[in-house]
Design a protein around this motif. Sequence first.
Motif: not given
Length: 182
Positions: A97-113
Motif C-alpha cells: 500500500a501507498i498512502f494517498q498523502e505520500a502519493l500527493d507529495q510525490m507530485n507525479l503528473k498524469d498518473y492513472q489509478l
Amino acid sequence: MAREEKTREKSPTLGVIKMISGGSTDGHSNRAQKAWSRREVINVNAPSGEEEPTISFGSQDLQVVILPHNNAIFIRSKIANYNIMRVFVDSGSSINAIFQEALDQMNLKDYQLEPVETALFGSAGHTVHPQGEIVFPLTIGSEDLLKSVMVTFKVVSAPSSYNVILGRLAINDSKVVASTYH
C-alpha cells in the motif's frame, strides 16, 4: 511436574482458529484468489534458476539498535525515483500500500489509478476501500547491494504514521529477509 504435563496433553481441543486476511493478491474475485492460492502451493518447490546470496546477521547489524527493543521494521526506499521515508515492512500484509498523502507529495503528473473492487480489512476490523492501484519501480538496499522490482501498490486514503506498507508480495519479489531483532 510430569503429572501436570500429562494432564495438559489430555486437554480437549476446543476448536480451530484459522487465519483471516483481506485484499486480493491476484484478482478480485474469490475464484481468482483460490486459483492464485493453488498456483502458489504448486510453485513452492520450483527452482529459481539463479544463485541466491548467503544472508546472515551479526553484531555489526546491531550498531544502530538500542537493545532491548520490539520495534517494527521501517526502512527507506526509492519509489518512482523518490526517496521515501517511513516504509513499513509488514510480512503479515497480503498487499502493498501507498498512502494517498505520500502519493500527493510525490507530485507525479498524469498518473492513472487502475480500479480495485476488493476492500481491505485491518486488524481492528475497519474496512478500507482503496482509491485504486498503481505500479511503480521500487528500489531497496544499500549502495553495495541494491534490488529493484516493479511493485503494484494499492492507494489508500487514510491517516497513517507511515507512507508505504511493503507486504509479502514486495518482500518476496525483492527477496528481502528481515530480522526483527537486528
